[in-house]
Motif scaffolding. Sequence first.
Motif, PDB file in Angstrom:
ATOM      1  N   UNK A 197      20.406  23.055  48.365  1.00 13.07           N
ATOM      2  CA  UNK A 197      21.823  23.163  48.697  1.00 13.07           C
ATOM      3  C   UNK A 197      21.959  23.800  50.070  1.00 13.07           C
ATOM      4  N   UNK A 198      22.812  23.227  50.893  1.00  8.83           N
ATOM      5  CA  UNK A 198      23.111  23.831  52.190  1.00  8.83           C
ATOM      6  C   UNK A 198      24.102  24.973  52.024  1.00  8.83           C
ATOM      7  N   UNK A 199      24.301  25.720  53.092  1.00 15.34           N
ATOM      8  CA  UNK A 199      25.183  26.879  53.049  1.00 15.34           C
ATOM      9  C   UNK A 199      26.591  26.506  52.598  1.00 15.34           C
ATOM     10  N   UNK A 200      27.140  25.439  53.119  1.00 14.10           N
ATOM     11  CA  UNK A 200      28.500  25.033  52.728  1.00 14.10           C
ATOM     12  C   UNK A 200      28.596  24.760  51.236  1.00 14.10           C
ATOM     13  N   UNK A 254      30.247  26.418  45.781  1.00 16.74           N
ATOM     14  CA  UNK A 254      29.885  26.660  44.380  1.00 16.74           C
ATOM     15  C   UNK A 254      30.170  28.082  43.938  1.00 16.74           C
ATOM     16  N   UNK A 255      29.854  29.054  44.782  1.00 13.49           N
ATOM     17  CA  UNK A 255      29.936  30.458  44.378  1.00 13.49           C
ATOM     18  C   UNK A 255      31.267  31.113  44.708  1.00 13.49           C
ATOM     19  N   UNK A 256      31.969  30.586  45.693  1.00 15.68           N
ATOM     20  CA  UNK A 256      33.201  31.223  46.134  1.00 15.68           C
ATOM     21  C   UNK A 256      32.956  32.389  47.083  1.00 15.68           C
ATOM     22  N   UNK A 257      31.702  32.633  47.416  1.00 17.70           N
ATOM     23  CA  UNK A 257      31.355  33.706  48.350  1.00 17.70           C
ATOM     24  C   UNK A 257      31.422  33.188  49.781  1.00 17.70           C
ATOM     25  N   UNK A 258      31.644  34.081  50.708  1.00 20.82           N
ATOM     26  CA  UNK A 258      31.595  33.732  52.122  1.00 20.82           C
ATOM     27  C   UNK A 258      30.180  33.889  52.653  1.00 20.82           C
ATOM     28  N   UNK A 259      29.959  33.385  53.851  1.00 25.00           N
ATOM     29  CA  UNK A 259      28.635  33.446  54.478  1.00 25.00           C
ATOM     30  C   UNK A 259      28.130  34.878  54.599  1.00 25.00           C
ATOM     31  N   UNK A 260      28.985  35.772  55.067  1.00 26.71           N
ATOM     32  CA  UNK A 260      28.580  37.166  55.246  1.00 26.71           C
ATOM     33  C   UNK A 260      28.181  37.793  53.915  1.00 26.71           C
ATOM     34  N   UNK A 261      28.955  37.535  52.881  1.00 27.21           N
ATOM     35  CA  UNK A 261      28.650  38.094  51.561  1.00 27.21           C
ATOM     36  C   UNK A 261      27.323  37.563  51.030  1.00 27.21           C
ATOM     37  N   UNK A 291      17.982  26.110  56.792  1.00 27.97           N
ATOM     38  CA  UNK A 291      17.647  26.771  55.534  1.00 27.97           C
ATOM     39  C   UNK A 291      18.471  26.145  54.415  1.00 27.97           C
ATOM     40  N   UNK A 292      18.005  26.344  53.189  1.00 33.99           N
ATOM     41  CA  UNK A 292      18.718  25.839  52.019  1.00 33.99           C
ATOM     42  C   UNK A 292      18.393  26.750  50.839  1.00 33.99           C
ATOM     43  N   UNK A 293      19.124  26.575  49.770  1.00 30.24           N
ATOM     44  CA  UNK A 293      18.895  27.327  48.547  1.00 30.24           C
ATOM     45  C   UNK A 293      18.519  26.353  47.444  1.00 30.24           C
ATOM     46  N   UNK A 294      17.721  26.815  46.500  1.00 29.18           N
ATOM     47  CA  UNK A 294      17.298  25.989  45.377  1.00 29.18           C
ATOM     48  C   UNK A 294      18.439  25.967  44.357  1.00 29.18           C
ATOM     49  N   UNK A 295      18.853  24.776  43.976  1.00 26.37           N
ATOM     50  CA  UNK A 295      20.019  24.619  43.107  1.00 26.37           C
ATOM     51  C   UNK A 295      19.891  25.390  41.801  1.00 26.37           C
ATOM     52  N   UNK A 296      18.728  25.346  41.173  1.00 18.43           N
ATOM     53  CA  UNK A 296      18.565  26.027  39.887  1.00 18.43           C
ATOM     54  C   UNK A 296      18.672  27.543  40.031  1.00 18.43           C
ATOM     55  N   UNK A 297      18.264  28.080  41.160  1.00 17.70           N
ATOM     56  CA  UNK A 297      18.378  29.529  41.386  1.00 17.70           C
ATOM     57  C   UNK A 297      19.839  29.935  41.558  1.00 17.70           C
ATOM     58  N   UNK A 298      20.620  29.100  42.233  1.00 17.85           N
ATOM     59  CA  UNK A 298      22.050  29.380  42.394  1.00 17.85           C
ATOM     60  C   UNK A 298      22.747  29.266  41.040  1.00 17.85           C
ATOM     61  N   UNK A 299      22.412  28.241  40.276  1.00 20.96           N
ATOM     62  CA  UNK A 299      23.001  28.069  38.948  1.00 20.96           C
ATOM     63  C   UNK A 299      22.676  29.258  38.048  1.00 20.96           C
ATOM     64  N   UNK A 300      21.436  29.743  38.104  1.00 20.48           N
ATOM     65  CA  UNK A 300      21.036  30.894  37.304  1.00 20.48           C
ATOM     66  C   UNK A 300      21.809  32.139  37.729  1.00 20.48           C
ATOM     67  N   UNK A 301      21.971  32.335  39.025  1.00 20.64           N
ATOM     68  CA  UNK A 301      22.725  33.483  39.529  1.00 20.64           C
ATOM     69  C   UNK A 301      24.163  33.435  39.001  1.00 20.64           C
ATOM     70  N   UNK A 302      24.769  32.251  39.045  1.00 18.32           N
ATOM     71  CA  UNK A 302      26.137  32.100  38.556  1.00 18.32           C
ATOM     72  C   UNK A 302      26.200  32.382  37.053  1.00 18.32           C
ATOM     73  N   UNK A 303      25.232  31.895  36.300  1.00 21.80           N
ATOM     74  CA  UNK A 303      25.180  32.134  34.858  1.00 21.80           C
ATOM     75  C   UNK A 303      25.066  33.627  34.562  1.00 21.80           C
ATOM     76  N   UNK A 304      24.227  34.320  35.321  1.00 20.76           N
ATOM     77  CA  UNK A 304      24.075  35.767  35.141  1.00 20.76           C
ATOM     78  C   UNK A 304      25.376  36.506  35.409  1.00 20.76           C
TER      79      UNK A 304
END
Length: 65
Positions: free
Chosen positions: A8-11, A16-23, A44-57
């Motif tokens: 996943x790219x930054x945008x 997905x998270x509702x967070x801003x870049x700085x946050x 750079x990019x983020x791994x989708x499953x890691x973002x999904x797990x963070x949101x679940x937590x």
Amino acid sequence: MEIDYYFLGLREVINLTGLGKTSIYRYMAKGAFPQNVKLGGRTVAWVSTEIEQWMQERMEARNKQ
């Protein structure tokens, strides 16, 4: 070989998270958000499953309160 994740790219992470870049980068520095993966150059990019797990937590933490 089947891949169950994607990058996943930054945008996309912001949307997905509702967070801003700085946050996002502030939480990463504290170890409270998944680290990004360097793809080459300045990309750079983020791994989708890691973002999904963070949101679940976050949802689980909310539900415990």
